[in-house]
Design a protein around this motif. Structure first.
Motif, PDB file in Angstrom:
ATOM      1  N   GLY A  90      40.237  28.330  25.778  1.00  0.00           N
ATOM      2  CA  GLY A  90      40.453  28.219  24.294  1.00  0.00           C
ATOM      3  C   GLY A  90      39.569  29.616  23.681  1.00  0.00           C
ATOM      4  N   PHE A  91      39.833  29.550  22.272  1.00  0.00           N
ATOM      5  CA  PHE A  91      39.343  30.745  21.507  1.00  0.00           C
ATOM      6  C   PHE A  91      37.827  31.102  21.886  1.00  0.00           C
ATOM      7  N   GLY A  92      37.736  32.286  22.170  1.00  0.00           N
ATOM      8  CA  GLY A  92      36.010  32.751  22.336  1.00  0.00           C
ATOM      9  C   GLY A  92      35.665  32.344  23.700  1.00  0.00           C
ATOM     10  N   THR A  93      36.486  32.040  24.629  1.00  0.00           N
ATOM     11  CA  THR A  93      36.267  31.795  26.163  1.00  0.00           C
ATOM     12  C   THR A  93      36.384  32.794  27.055  1.00  0.00           C
ATOM     13  N   VAL A  94      36.210  33.145  28.183  1.00  0.00           N
ATOM     14  CA  VAL A  94      36.323  33.911  29.108  1.00  0.00           C
ATOM     15  C   VAL A  94      36.626  33.621  30.568  1.00  0.00           C
ATOM     16  N   GLY A  95      37.790  33.959  31.126  1.00  0.00           N
ATOM     17  CA  GLY A  95      37.840  33.568  32.538  1.00  0.00           C
ATOM     18  C   GLY A  95      37.497  34.724  33.512  1.00  0.00           C
ATOM     19  N   LYS A  96      37.139  34.357  34.465  1.00  0.00           N
ATOM     20  CA  LYS A  96      36.532  35.589  35.468  1.00  0.00           C
ATOM     21  C   LYS A  96      36.934  35.353  37.043  1.00  0.00           C
ATOM     22  N   TRP A  97      37.363  36.439  37.398  1.00  0.00           N
ATOM     23  CA  TRP A  97      37.742  36.358  38.812  1.00  0.00           C
ATOM     24  C   TRP A  97      37.292  37.617  39.745  1.00  0.00           C
ATOM     25  N   ASP A  98      36.443  37.381  40.882  1.00  0.00           N
ATOM     26  CA  ASP A  98      35.808  38.364  41.540  1.00  0.00           C
ATOM     27  C   ASP A  98      37.210  38.906  42.406  1.00  0.00           C
ATOM     28  N   LEU A  99      37.511  40.164  42.397  1.00  0.00           N
ATOM     29  CA  LEU A  99      38.590  40.720  42.988  1.00  0.00           C
ATOM     30  C   LEU A  99      37.902  41.722  44.349  1.00  0.00           C
ATOM     31  N   SER A 100      38.763  42.243  45.144  1.00  0.00           N
ATOM     32  CA  SER A 100      38.042  43.103  46.189  1.00  0.00           C
ATOM     33  C   SER A 100      39.159  44.180  46.699  1.00  0.00           C
ATOM     34  N   PHE A 101      38.912  45.196  46.371  1.00  0.00           N
ATOM     35  CA  PHE A 101      39.670  46.383  46.583  1.00  0.00           C
ATOM     36  C   PHE A 101      38.842  47.660  47.332  1.00  0.00           C
ATOM     37  N   ALA A 102      39.712  48.290  47.938  1.00  0.00           N
ATOM     38  CA  ALA A 102      38.995  49.527  48.447  1.00  0.00           C
ATOM     39  C   ALA A 102      38.391  50.476  47.405  1.00  0.00           C
ATOM     40  N   GLU A 103      37.158  51.210  47.806  1.00  0.00           N
ATOM     41  CA  GLU A 103      36.797  52.062  46.806  1.00  0.00           C
ATOM     42  C   GLU A 103      37.654  52.985  46.252  1.00  0.00           C
ATOM     43  N   GLY A 104      38.112  53.191  45.132  1.00  0.00           N
ATOM     44  CA  GLY A 104      38.986  54.357  44.547  1.00  0.00           C
ATOM     45  C   GLY A 104      40.214  53.826  44.286  1.00  0.00           C
ATOM     46  N   THR A 105      40.724  52.486  44.678  1.00  0.00           N
ATOM     47  CA  THR A 105      42.021  51.994  44.626  1.00  0.00           C
ATOM     48  C   THR A 105      42.609  52.050  42.836  1.00  0.00           C
ATOM     49  N   THR A 106      43.703  52.510  42.883  1.00  0.00           N
ATOM     50  CA  THR A 106      44.080  52.490  41.532  1.00  0.00           C
ATOM     51  C   THR A 106      45.059  51.384  41.226  1.00  0.00           C
ATOM     52  N   LEU A 107      44.751  50.724  40.188  1.00  0.00           N
ATOM     53  CA  LEU A 107      45.645  49.631  39.577  1.00  0.00           C
ATOM     54  C   LEU A 107      45.955  49.556  38.503  1.00  0.00           C
ATOM     55  N   GLN A 108      46.614  48.789  37.792  1.00  0.00           N
ATOM     56  CA  GLN A 108      46.837  48.575  36.479  1.00  0.00           C
ATOM     57  C   GLN A 108      46.843  47.010  36.012  1.00  0.00           C
ATOM     58  N   ILE A 109      46.198  46.959  34.639  1.00  0.00           N
ATOM     59  CA  ILE A 109      45.869  45.697  34.380  1.00  0.00           C
ATOM     60  C   ILE A 109      46.683  45.617  32.747  1.00  0.00           C
TER      61      ILE A 109
END
Length: 132
Positions: A90-109
């Protein structure tokens, strides 16, 4: 010499600017590294995705009281495989997920809306580049 009116407007203007910076600048990602942002719309967005470089944490923020859930999506640079994380808190809340990538990995969000956990993302914004 300043008039009382001018002094009052200066004080009120500074207070308003400080409050705006606090509200707009406050992000769930309090890490020391860079935080990348993506919105589902340029004007009047209702969903925001953040990727915190330090800790490689992905956030989905519901920033509009509209009854829709939000989705944080990521993919490796221009890959066709899209990973979606739904948050229906709902409004004003935040979902959080811990991810793991190699240092310097380029991604898109990007940020999208979604009505249920098994629904389909829609009203997505454009892809924004981020780096782990």
């Amino acid at each position: 010499m300043r008039t009382p009116y001018r002094r009052l407007t200066t004080v009120l203007g500074l207070a308003a600017a400080s409050a705006s910076a606090l509200v707009l600048g406050t992000a769930p990602a309090q890490a020391a590294g860079y935080v990348y942002n993506a919105y589902n719309a340029l004007s009047s967005p209702s969903a925001k995705t953040e990727f915190a470089q330090d800790g490689e944490i992905l956030y989905a923020l519901d920033i509009k009281s509209d009854g829709h859930g939000v989705v944080a999506q990521w993919r490796y640079n221009s890959s066709s495989a899209v990973h979606s994380y739904y948050h229906g808190g709902g409004f004003g809340t935040v979902g959080k997920w811990d991810l793991s990538f190699a240092e310097g990995t380029t991604l898109q969000i990007r940020a999208c809306l979604q009505d249920t956990s098994n629904g389909t993302p829609y009203s997505c914004g454009g892809w924004e580049y981020a780096k782990a």
